[in-house]
Motif scaffolding. Structure first.
Motif, PDB file in Angstrom:
ATOM      1  N   ALA A 385      36.835  45.258  56.079  1.00  0.00           N
ATOM      2  CA  ALA A 385      36.484  45.591  54.670  1.00  0.00           C
ATOM      3  C   ALA A 385      36.819  44.131  53.765  1.00  0.00           C
ATOM      4  O   ALA A 385      37.881  43.424  54.101  1.00  0.00           O
ATOM      5  N   VAL A 386      35.995  43.933  52.958  1.00  0.00           N
ATOM      6  CA  VAL A 386      35.983  42.765  52.185  1.00  0.00           C
ATOM      7  C   VAL A 386      35.734  43.321  50.668  1.00  0.00           C
ATOM      8  O   VAL A 386      34.663  43.819  50.323  1.00  0.00           O
ATOM      9  N   PHE A 387      36.709  42.923  49.661  1.00  0.00           N
ATOM     10  CA  PHE A 387      36.708  43.152  48.505  1.00  0.00           C
ATOM     11  C   PHE A 387      36.667  42.073  47.533  1.00  0.00           C
ATOM     12  O   PHE A 387      37.421  41.180  47.589  1.00  0.00           O
ATOM     13  N   PHE A 388      35.814  41.957  46.634  1.00  0.00           N
ATOM     14  CA  PHE A 388      35.742  40.691  45.818  1.00  0.00           C
ATOM     15  C   PHE A 388      35.639  41.230  44.184  1.00  0.00           C
ATOM     16  O   PHE A 388      35.189  42.283  43.941  1.00  0.00           O
ATOM     17  N   THR A 389      36.265  40.542  43.488  1.00  0.00           N
ATOM     18  CA  THR A 389      36.562  40.565  42.105  1.00  0.00           C
ATOM     19  C   THR A 389      37.042  39.244  41.441  1.00  0.00           C
ATOM     20  O   THR A 389      37.109  38.168  42.350  1.00  0.00           O
ATOM     21  N   GLN A 390      37.129  39.086  40.068  1.00  0.00           N
ATOM     22  CA  GLN A 390      37.649  37.851  39.763  1.00  0.00           C
ATOM     23  C   GLN A 390      38.552  38.025  38.539  1.00  0.00           C
ATOM     24  O   GLN A 390      38.233  37.957  37.433  1.00  0.00           O
ATOM     25  N   LEU A 391      39.769  38.414  38.900  1.00  0.00           N
ATOM     26  CA  LEU A 391      40.857  38.537  38.011  1.00  0.00           C
ATOM     27  C   LEU A 391      41.986  37.872  38.594  1.00  0.00           C
ATOM     28  O   LEU A 391      42.642  38.278  39.614  1.00  0.00           O
ATOM     29  N   SER A 392      42.958  37.037  37.958  1.00  0.00           N
ATOM     30  CA  SER A 392      43.926  36.404  38.326  1.00  0.00           C
ATOM     31  C   SER A 392      45.075  36.545  37.243  1.00  0.00           C
ATOM     32  O   SER A 392      44.833  36.677  36.190  1.00  0.00           O
ATOM     33  N   PRO A 393      46.316  37.091  37.689  1.00  0.00           N
ATOM     34  CA  PRO A 393      46.942  36.794  39.196  1.00  0.00           C
ATOM     35  C   PRO A 393      46.548  38.208  39.704  1.00  0.00           C
ATOM     36  O   PRO A 393      46.271  39.262  39.227  1.00  0.00           O
ATOM     37  N   SER A 394      46.736  38.258  41.271  1.00  0.00           N
ATOM     38  CA  SER A 394      46.371  39.449  41.957  1.00  0.00           C
ATOM     39  C   SER A 394      47.511  40.385  41.862  1.00  0.00           C
ATOM     40  O   SER A 394      47.241  41.348  42.314  1.00  0.00           O
ATOM     41  N   SER A 395      48.400  40.040  41.432  1.00  0.00           N
ATOM     42  CA  SER A 395      49.643  41.019  41.400  1.00  0.00           C
ATOM     43  C   SER A 395      49.504  41.826  39.928  1.00  0.00           C
ATOM     44  O   SER A 395      50.382  42.598  39.652  1.00  0.00           O
ATOM     45  N   SER A 396      48.443  41.760  39.394  1.00  0.00           N
ATOM     46  CA  SER A 396      48.125  42.562  38.000  1.00  0.00           C
ATOM     47  C   SER A 396      47.975  43.811  38.145  1.00  0.00           C
ATOM     48  O   SER A 396      48.523  44.808  37.315  1.00  0.00           O
ATOM     49  N   TYR A 397      47.580  44.447  39.322  1.00  0.00           N
ATOM     50  CA  TYR A 397      47.264  45.598  39.418  1.00  0.00           C
ATOM     51  C   TYR A 397      47.316  46.059  40.987  1.00  0.00           C
ATOM     52  O   TYR A 397      47.115  45.240  41.806  1.00  0.00           O
ATOM     53  N   PRO A 398      47.812  47.327  41.312  1.00  0.00           N
ATOM     54  CA  PRO A 398      47.782  47.776  42.686  1.00  0.00           C
ATOM     55  C   PRO A 398      46.478  48.221  43.549  1.00  0.00           C
ATOM     56  O   PRO A 398      46.404  49.052  44.479  1.00  0.00           O
TER      57      PRO A 398
END
Length: 413
Positions: A385-398
């Motif tokens: 599985a590959v998931f793409f988005t563009q929000l930094s940082p990656s720790s923002s949401y589970p």
């Protein structure tokens, strides 16, 4: 990649549809600007979905051919590059990095309990293995501690406009290590240093090595350190919920707009990169990265030939730490859970799903990027599985834990 009906591959279509509902909710709640996911089982595509926008300001949709910053999902590619050279017998993993980058001779490490950056003791230079595993004593500017703060002061982050790689590697070597190599775990720029080792050992720039030895054979024509020519407006903008720098995790402040524009397509350094960051420099499309992930799942083979042997891939996907990451003691930012999770060459390895607290299987291999991108390979289920988005940082949401739970909820055979 051929397309198969989910039900023919042991997946419940109605349960898979929960993924699109989840993705739409993240967009509606202004957590992510947009996103896409691609899932394969047994080498056949069983699900794809995209939603939201790649560029909110211009109203452009997040599509299958959207180009994104994959940041630390570059690390597995660089790790593969190094292992390709190891397979040629050019060096072994216990070789000290100083054999390739002389600036790493005469290293110093912070003494336990140090309160100043000059409180150090002599130590051996990190080995290539330790650099790969994040047990080298190097750090990141967004990590807590003396070394992280010093790197932040000196702006050592291997950004796309920070080139050339050799100069930045020398700047890293001039700083003390956070700890004696091999004694702890701390997420670090170690894979950027590995990228420089690939350059020295191969006699090619990292960009050239990637293009000729990995991206070309895999058919990843839209992956590179800069947005490819002719991409038009397909490059996504980057957003953050933080009030300040999207990478400044030590001083993160939230509140107000949860989708603040931080790197706009059309004005991004990724459109003409000078730095070849093996730790976080690539841009890619979801189909391109799936080709790379599938190569790992298939034991190193691809339509363009073979990059690595199955034996080497199996070696990479094993846990190389004495226990889980959490047992290594150092406080550090990490893209993945640290409890119940080990680390291999290029990514994390699930040791016990119950301790991780996320549905999965022993041996799941994965890694993500600072812009909340993520991939994982489950060889028990023969699933990628590959998931793409563009929000930094990656720790923002589970989101990563939620994604794995959603997908496992759709697997019925």
């Amino acid at each position: 990649m051929q397309v198969a009906k989910p039900q023919d591959r042991g997946l419940d279509p109605a349960r898979l549809a929960r993924l699109s509902d989840w993705m739409d909710r993240y967009v509606a709640e202004r957590k992510y600007p947009g996103s896409s996911i691609l899932i394969a089982r047994g080498g056949e595509e069983v699900y794809f979905n995209a939603t939201g926008q790649r560029n909110i300001e211009d109203g452009l949709p997040f599509t299958r051919d959207t180009l994104v910053r994959i940041y630390s999902m570059t690390k597995p590619v660089t790790s593969v590059a190094l292992m390709m050279l190891v397979e040629k017998g050019l060096f072994h993993l216990d070789a000290p990095v100083s054999e390739f980058i002389p600036e790493f001779n005469d290293m110093q490490a912070l003494v336990p309990g140090a309160v100043r950056i000059d409180q150090t003791e002599a130590c051996a230079p990190p080995t290539l293995h330790q650099l790969l595993l994040h047990t080298s004593g190097l750090s990141y500017p967004f990590n807590p501690g003396l070394l992280g703060r010093k790197m932040d002061e000196e702006k050592i982050l291997f950004k796309p406009n920070d080139g050339p790689l050799a100069d930045m590697a020398a700047r890293v070597a001039a700083l003390p290590l956070s700890f004696v190599p091999g004694t702890s775990w701390e997420y670090s720029v170690g894979i950027d240093i590995i990228g420089r080792v690939v350059e020295v050992a191969s006699g090619k720039s990292l960009a050239a090595f990637f293009a000729e030895e990995i991206l070309g054979p895999l058919g990843m024509s839209e992956t590179g350190f800069s947005v490819p020519a002719g991409a038009g407006d397909r490059f996504a903008s980057l957003y953050t919920p933080l009030a300040g720098d999207a990478m400044a995790l030590n001083s993160a402040e939230t509140g107000g707009d949860s989708l603040r524009l931080t790197d706009r397509a059309g004005r991004s350094p990724f459109e003409a990169a000078t730095m070849h960051s093996g730790g976080g420099g690539l841009v890619s499309t979801i189909d391109d990265y799936m080709k790379f992930a599938e190569m790992l799942r298939k034991g190193g083979s691809c339509e363009g030939g073979r990059l690595l042997s199955p034996s080497t891939i199996n070696f990479m996907m094993r846990n190389h730490l004495p226990g889980d990451i959490a047992s290594m003691g150092q406080q550090s930012f990490a893209e993945q859970p640290m409890v119940g999770t080990g680390f291999g060459i290029g990514g994390s390895v699930v040791l016990e799903p119950g301790r991780v607290g996320v549905p999965g299987n022993v041996g799941d291999f994965s890694w993500g990027g600072m812009a909340s991108t993520f991939f994982w390979i489950d060889r028990v289920l023969d699933l990628t599985a590959v998931f793409f988005t563009q929000l930094s940082p990656s720790s923002s949401y589970p989101s990563r834990a939620e994604l794995k739970a959603l997908l496992h909820g759709a697997v019925i055979a």
